[in-house]
Structure formats: C-alpha cells, structure tokens
Design an enzyme around this catalytic site. Sequence first.
Site, PDB file in Angstrom:
ATOM      1  N   LYS A   1      48.097 -48.041 -98.291  1.00  0.00           N
ATOM      2  CA  LYS A   1      47.732 -47.342 -97.059  1.00  0.00           C
ATOM      3  C   LYS A   1      46.293 -46.843 -97.207  1.00  0.00           C
ATOM      4  O   LYS A   1      45.942 -46.277 -98.235  1.00  0.00           O
ATOM      5  CB  LYS A   1      48.709 -46.180 -96.831  1.00  0.00           C
ATOM      6  CG  LYS A   1      48.753 -45.682 -95.412  1.00  0.00           C
ATOM      7  CD  LYS A   1      50.022 -44.904 -95.132  1.00  0.00           C
ATOM      8  CE  LYS A   1      49.964 -44.291 -93.740  1.00  0.00           C
ATOM      9  NZ  LYS A   1      51.214 -43.659 -93.357  1.00  0.00           N
TER      10      LYS A   1
ATOM     11  N   GLU B   1      66.767 -39.198 -87.924  1.00  0.00           N
ATOM     12  CA  GLU B   1      67.067 -38.005 -87.124  1.00  0.00           C
ATOM     13  C   GLU B   1      68.570 -37.800 -86.969  1.00  0.00           C
ATOM     14  O   GLU B   1      69.067 -36.672 -87.024  1.00  0.00           O
ATOM     15  CB  GLU B   1      66.396 -38.112 -85.744  1.00  0.00           C
ATOM     16  CG  GLU B   1      64.875 -37.945 -85.771  1.00  0.00           C
ATOM     17  CD  GLU B   1      64.121 -39.191 -86.212  1.00  0.00           C
ATOM     18  OE1 GLU B   1      64.758 -40.264 -86.339  1.00  0.00           O
ATOM     19  OE2 GLU B   1      62.895 -39.106 -86.430  1.00  0.00           O
TER      20      GLU B   1
ATOM     21  N   ARG C   1      66.837 -39.287 -80.347  1.00  0.00           N
ATOM     22  CA  ARG C   1      67.621 -40.208 -81.169  1.00  0.00           C
ATOM     23  C   ARG C   1      68.964 -39.605 -81.595  1.00  0.00           C
ATOM     24  O   ARG C   1      69.874 -40.326 -81.955  1.00  0.00           O
ATOM     25  CB  ARG C   1      66.861 -40.479 -82.473  1.00  0.00           C
ATOM     26  CG  ARG C   1      65.757 -41.442 -82.374  1.00  0.00           C
ATOM     27  CD  ARG C   1      66.182 -42.779 -82.930  1.00  0.00           C
ATOM     28  NE  ARG C   1      65.285 -43.787 -82.447  1.00  0.00           N
ATOM     29  CZ  ARG C   1      64.475 -44.486 -83.212  1.00  0.00           C
ATOM     30  NH1 ARG C   1      64.461 -44.297 -84.502  1.00  0.00           N
ATOM     31  NH2 ARG C   1      63.699 -45.394 -82.682  1.00  0.00           N
TER      32      ARG C   1
END
Length: 644
Positions: free
Chosen positions: A288, A377, A405
């Site tokens: 990243k 979630e 969600r």
Amino acid sequence: MLITPGKLLAKIDTPDDLRNLDQTDLPQVCAELRQFIVDNVSVYGGHFGASLGVVELTVALHYVFNTPDDQLVWDVGHQAYGHKILTGRRDIFHTNRFYKGLSGFPKRKESPYDSFGVGHSSTSISAALGMAVASQLQNNPKRHHIAVIGDGAMTAGLAFEGMNHAGSTEADLLIILNDNCMSIDPNVGALREYLTDITTSPTYNKVKDEVWNLLGKMSNFGKSAQDIVSKIETGLKASLLKQSNLFESLHLRYFGPIDGHDIDHLVSVMNDLKDIPGPKLLHCLTVKGKGYGPAEKDQTKWHAPGLFDKVTGEIKKKIYDKPQPPKYQDVFGHTLVELAEVNEKIVGVTPAMPSGSSMNIMMKAIPDRAFDVGIAEQHAVTFSAGMATQGQVVFCNIYSTFMQRAYDQVIHDVCIQELPVIFCLDRAGFAGADGPTHHGAYDLAFMRCVPNMIVASPMNEQELRNLMFTAQSDTIQDGTQAFTIRYPRGEGVMPNWRTPLEQVEIGKGRKIRDGKDVAILTIGPIGNYAVTACEFLEKESIRPAHYDMRFVKPLDEAMLHEIFQRYDNVITVEDGCLMGGFGSAVVEFMTDHGYVARVKRLGIPDAVIEHGEQIDLHRECGFDPQGIADAVRELIYSKRVVTA
Ligand SMILES: Cc1ncc(C[n+]2csc(CCOP(=O)(O)OP(=O)(O)O)c2C)c(N)n1
C-alpha cells in the site's frame, strides 16, 4: 493548478490506446500513472495509498482484458484512481471528490468502464459473479469478469458468501486478491494469518513457480493437457500447504502468490488465466502506498492523508491562532476511555475502523477490552449482543452508513432480545466528499422504528459525553433497551469540551430559546445552524423559538404538547432522510394528539444526494442557516395551511 501527465499517459484517452502500446512501454506508463496520482492527490486530496498500490494491477488489467466489454469490478473503489485516469477521466481528474465533480468511487453513471457502483466493501465478488452468470445466460461465453478485492475487504461475510456461490458454478470469474496486509489500519483476524502463511511458505513458492511455468506452456495445448496440469497443480498445492488451500476447497482455483508490482509477470499471468475456464483466484502481493516513501512507511496515515507537499511528504495542517473544537469521533474515543477506566464492564467494538472512529484510543489505553473485528458489521453487532448477554457494557461504534449492513442483527440479535447494547453511529448525516454511498442519511428512520431502542443525537460535545455517560449507567444497563447515539463527521463547537459528566433524562429535550412566531425543532448538531438562523431572523423582528429535541425516541412529549399548544408554525430540521425520520416523528405526534399546525420539515429529500462539502449539501437540501431562515419566512408569511 493544472497537472500535466507524462508523455505516454497524455496519449491514453481510453484503454484501447493503452492496448496499442508495446508491452515494453508499460513500466513507463506505470511510473507516469503513479506520478499523476501523487501530483493530483497532493494538491486536491482524496484516497492515496490504495491507488498507488494497484498501479501495476490497473495497467495490466486494462492491457490484458478488453474493458469495458470485459467487466472489471473494483471492491470499495477507493483504489480505482488509476482506473479512472486510464478510462477517459484524466483531464477532469482534478475535480475528483469536489462538489459536482468526479466521484471518488467507481459509479455506473459516470463511465461505461465503471461496471458497478461501489463505496461499501466486499461487494465485488457477488457483483462480478452476477455479471458472469448473466453472460452465460445470454450466450456470451467470451466475456471475462474480474473482481479486484483487498485482503481487508476479504474479511467480510459478503465476500465469503460470493465465493461460496462462485465455487459451485462454472462462471468465468477471476478474483484478484490484492493482498497488502492492510485494511485502513493493519488487517486483523485469522484470514490475515492464513494469507501470510501461504505467502511465506518457501517450498510452496518454489514448486508453484515451476508448476506455473508448465501451466503457461501447456495452456496452448487444449483441454486434456490443461486437465493434467490442473491435477498436478492441485495435488501439489494441497500437499505443500500446511492445510489444504482455503480457496481451492471452495472450488476456486488458486494461483499465486505473485508480485503485484511486476508488470511483465502480471501481464503474462493474466493472459494465461484468460484461457482457464471457471471461477479462479489470483493472489497478488502489493505494498500500500507503493512508490511514495512516506506512504509506504505509515500506511494508515496515508490511506487518505489530506493535502501534502509531495516533495517533503509533509501533510498540510491548518494553523489556528486559538484552540479549535475537537472532532466528534475524538470526543467519543477519549470519553470512552474515561468511562471504561471507571466502569470495568465497558468494552469497545469496531468493524475495521479503529482510526476512523477513534476507537484506537481505547485499543491503546485498554487493549484487552477493545476489539477490531475486521470489515464485519453484522458480526460486530451480534458479537456485541453476545457480550451484552454476559453483562458487558458494549459500545459498538459503526459509521451510520455501514450500520445499514447490520440492520437485521440490530433487530434480531439486540432489540428483540432486549439487550442494552450502545450503538455509536459516526458520520451520521452527510458524509461529504465520499458521497452517496457514505452519507449517513437513513439511521434516524431505520433505528426509530425498532422496539426497545432509544435514539438520541447530541447538539455538541458536552451532550455527546453526557449521552455516553447515561447509556452506560445502571439505569440503562439494567433495563431492556438498546441505545443509539448518532453524531456527524468533523468538528463540534466546543474548544473546551472536557466537561463534567452528567446524566441525561431519557426522552427529555432542551429549550434553547423562547419565541413567539414559530418553533424550530432540531435534532443533533444541525441545531447549531438553527441558532444562527434565529440570529438572522431576530434582526427582521421575527421571534423564533428553538428546541433541541435531543431524543428522536422517545420523543419529549411534554415539550411537544407545549409546542403545539403555543405555536401555529413549526419547523423540524434534521441531517437525515425526511421519510420516516425526526420530522415524521413530530408530525405523527401532532396527528396522534389532534393538533393542527403549519409544519415544514427540512432534511434530506427522497433522492440520491451526491458528494461535496457538508455545507454545500446542507445548502442544496435547504437546511443550512440561510435555508432554515428562508423556510421560517416562507412559513409565517404564506397563507397556505399545511396539515399532516
Ligand atoms: C462495509 C464497509 N465497511 C467499512 C468500510 C471502510 N473502509 C474503506 S476502505 C477499507 C479498508 C479496505 O482494505 P482492503 O480491502 O485491504 O483495501 P486496501 O485499502 O488495503 O487497498 C475500509 C475498512 C467500507 N468501505 N465498507
């Protein structure tokens, strides 16, 4: 400021132009694309590290596959800047995330190359599988379907649901697992360990490379040769990996891990995979922030760093001459630790947002009582419910938009079971530049209709602290009700926010100012706009009353009786959807009690509101200070009688 692309990038208006280049040009294209992203984000802001990490993947994908006919689905989409730049949006890329400009995420309306709209994570496998199955049904066997998903997004149940289904089909689906060991914060969980295991097994990797070469050669020789190679390869993989391969056991053919920054290798592997039918997964290792030193070094900070000096790597911070109010998320984080130090039953839960929610403050201070459960979630809510059954006092912090969600878990696992879980919904209301996928527009409506649920929103930092204090008190924790506290992105209004903690009476609002002509009822920090609006109106000799209702559920009925008995003109203001939200609750009260008044509800209309600064969006929807003042004028000067 005009950003000039490099020589090759300047000529790529569509992926066809890229595909017309010689493969030897691709490293240069990658370098120019990376530079263009650095140049843009340093000046105009946005997500950063993730896009740098997939530069080579992006170029290889558009070089090898015939986009947009082949369908490319980016998971989350915060890493798709290179994709946007290569697909006709280079010259307007500086408008990225600005009001009326490009969206920060792939969006179907924006480009035919954005095959699926994203923003929330872990949808790519299911969406690409849907496309692949549709291609089969429509007799289009040549079309390829590719989902690019990060190791963070792979932790979500939805990704596993997609793989579980994919493995039982013959669909032409290529899943590219972009494994950089990072979510926004370092990735968590057993899957991360598993991926590291595969990545670091030296024997496996040596033999795999040999099998790979063989596979490359044999893929030209028709189906039976491929079958033989496939059998050898599967057998080797199973025996070489300590446990059988997770993806293979789901009937996804597993390839990799390979270096996701080696453009030549990526191109040749992807070309090979084009000829391999059925669902498959290519495991790519990337870094990243690749290519920009500071971003490689502190990957969390550089996920979305804000503006920075690209030469020194210094992140630009506004300098103020006096103390500024804190962010609501930080008030949450510090107050949670303050409470948890006294109340040992308190625990904190975040689904992959330690930095974004400031749960990291508790994770640092009291690590054994704060949990990052990954991008999960639904699990976060049910896990919280499980802990609540055992008497833990759970602060489950989820962005309002991501709570969508976990709605069934809120109802089924928390409220029906009368568990006093505390939900702190960050980024409630307009999220700003992240746009419609991230706006926390619906929580007031979807939380208030659930039984056994208290719903509150603080107007300032002190109120947030007091609501948190109240939610963890015995009064609530010995009871049967869950407690939702919603607050917005960004700063509050109180530089001196460490106020003494005080209990709030449940369902009790506050009168901010008394008035005569009209009553303005607000919920949450948007009430501060009403304060300003009242100041405007007073100069015109209009005398509005202002009530901060504080609770959407239970409503302060005594206060509402007073309001409807005293005022013919009532305005409600919320940073949330009008349908079913706070204003609706007030109007329900009015009709249920036989009152008649002129009521104007301000909030988010039944429409997709795009991205932009929060204030621009508030203005667009008519509930910035000026909009509130206009609504008051319109209401009290109009003759029209609006009843519910
Ligand atoms: C459902 C959902 N929860 C949380 C987020 C917030 N979020 C955005 S990006 C991200 C990390 C994604 O990690 P990964 O998939 O590995 O991609 P990377 O940034 O490492 O490239 C998270 C948690 C989200 N977009 N969607």
